[in-house]
Design a protein around this motif. Structure first.
Motif, PDB file in Angstrom:
ATOM      1  N   ALA A  74       0.859  -1.191   0.000  1.00  0.00           N
ATOM      2  CA  ALA A  74       0.000   0.000   0.000  1.00  0.00           C
ATOM      3  C   ALA A  74       0.890   1.234   0.000  1.00  0.00           C
ATOM      4  O   ALA A  74       1.936   1.255   0.648  1.00  0.00           O
ATOM      5  N   ALA A  75       0.477   2.265  -0.744  1.00  0.00           N
ATOM      6  CA  ALA A  75       1.293   3.486  -0.816  1.00  0.00           C
ATOM      7  C   ALA A  75       0.471   4.629  -1.380  1.00  0.00           C
ATOM      8  O   ALA A  75      -0.496   4.419  -2.114  1.00  0.00           O
ATOM      9  N   ASN A  76       0.880   5.840  -1.033  1.00  0.00           N
ATOM     10  CA  ASN A  76       0.423   7.040  -1.728  1.00  0.00           C
ATOM     11  C   ASN A  76       1.561   7.468  -2.640  1.00  0.00           C
ATOM     12  O   ASN A  76       2.727   7.407  -2.259  1.00  0.00           O
ATOM     13  N   VAL A  77       1.218   7.908  -3.855  1.00  0.00           N
ATOM     14  CA  VAL A  77       2.177   8.528  -4.765  1.00  0.00           C
ATOM     15  C   VAL A  77       1.641   9.936  -4.976  1.00  0.00           C
ATOM     16  O   VAL A  77       0.543  10.121  -5.494  1.00  0.00           O
ATOM     17  N   ILE A  78       2.411  10.922  -4.540  1.00  0.00           N
ATOM     18  CA  ILE A  78       1.909  12.289  -4.441  1.00  0.00           C
ATOM     19  C   ILE A  78       2.924  13.271  -5.032  1.00  0.00           C
ATOM     20  O   ILE A  78       4.127  13.141  -4.811  1.00  0.00           O
ATOM     21  N   THR A  79       2.426  14.281  -5.741  1.00  0.00           N
ATOM     22  CA  THR A  79       3.236  15.431  -6.112  1.00  0.00           C
ATOM     23  C   THR A  79       2.386  16.676  -5.896  1.00  0.00           C
ATOM     24  O   THR A  79       1.162  16.596  -5.797  1.00  0.00           O
ATOM     25  N   SER A  80       3.049  17.801  -5.799  1.00  0.00           N
ATOM     26  CA  SER A  80       2.356  19.068  -5.598  1.00  0.00           C
ATOM     27  C   SER A  80       2.798  20.047  -6.675  1.00  0.00           C
ATOM     28  O   SER A  80       3.927  19.987  -7.162  1.00  0.00           O
ATOM     29  N   LYS A  81       1.911  20.976  -7.028  1.00  0.00           N
ATOM     30  CA  LYS A  81       2.201  22.005  -8.023  1.00  0.00           C
ATOM     31  C   LYS A  81       1.888  23.360  -7.395  1.00  0.00           C
ATOM     32  O   LYS A  81       0.734  23.707  -7.208  1.00  0.00           O
ATOM     33  N   GLY A  82       2.927  24.074  -7.027  1.00  0.00           N
ATOM     34  CA  GLY A  82       2.757  25.403  -6.467  1.00  0.00           C
ATOM     35  C   GLY A  82       2.720  25.417  -4.949  1.00  0.00           C
ATOM     36  O   GLY A  82       2.388  24.419  -4.308  1.00  0.00           O
ATOM     37  N   SER A  83       3.088  26.561  -4.399  1.00  0.00           N
ATOM     38  CA  SER A  83       3.155  26.687  -2.937  1.00  0.00           C
ATOM     39  C   SER A  83       1.794  26.524  -2.266  1.00  0.00           C
ATOM     40  O   SER A  83       1.709  25.988  -1.167  1.00  0.00           O
ATOM     41  N   ALA A  84       0.714  26.939  -2.927  1.00  0.00           N
ATOM     42  CA  ALA A  84      -0.617  26.761  -2.345  1.00  0.00           C
ATOM     43  C   ALA A  84      -0.970  25.288  -2.201  1.00  0.00           C
ATOM     44  O   ALA A  84      -1.807  24.922  -1.373  1.00  0.00           O
TER      45      ALA A  84
END
Length: 117
Positions: A74-84
């Motif tokens: 089990a895992a989360n694969v996460i990325t973010s775009k921008g400081s918000a």
């Protein structure tokens, strides 16, 4: 390479990191402050600011993250775009976060996060 970018410096061998796996164009490292045991960052060699900047680099980086996630139950694969969206380093990176039942790791869309707020 962007000289002020810590991930560019790691990829270039100018900064140290605990390397977990390497591909020709992507590297996987352990973060300095993992949120769970086994948390890994997957980083392309090419400097792109975030997942929205270059679809091909983003897709390749995701493919490498998927290889690592396939090894976990089990895992989360996460990325973010921008400081918000909580991005703190302006170089595309994906988090592969191993999960276990009851680990109580709050994510923005989970009931634990809403109860903590």
């Amino acid at each position: 390479m962007v000289a002020s970018c810590v991930f560019c410096r790691i990829v270039a061998g100018l900064a140290t990191a605990d390397v977990v796996r390497e591909w020709d164009d992507v590297i996987a490292i352990r973060p300095l402050d993992p949120v769970t045991p086994g948390h890994i960052l997957v980083i392309p060699h090419t400097h792109v600011a975030d997942v929205g900047e270059d679809a091909f680099v983003s897709a390749r980086t995701m493919a490498c993250a998927a290889e690592l996630a396939a090894e976990l139950p089990a895992a989360n694969v996460i990325t973010s775009k921008g400081s918000a969206a909580t991005q703190t380093v302006a170089h595309l990176h994906l988090h592969v976060v191993p999960r276990t039942a009851g680990d109580d790791l709050p994510l923005p869309w989970t009931p634990q996060q809403h109860a903590a707020g």
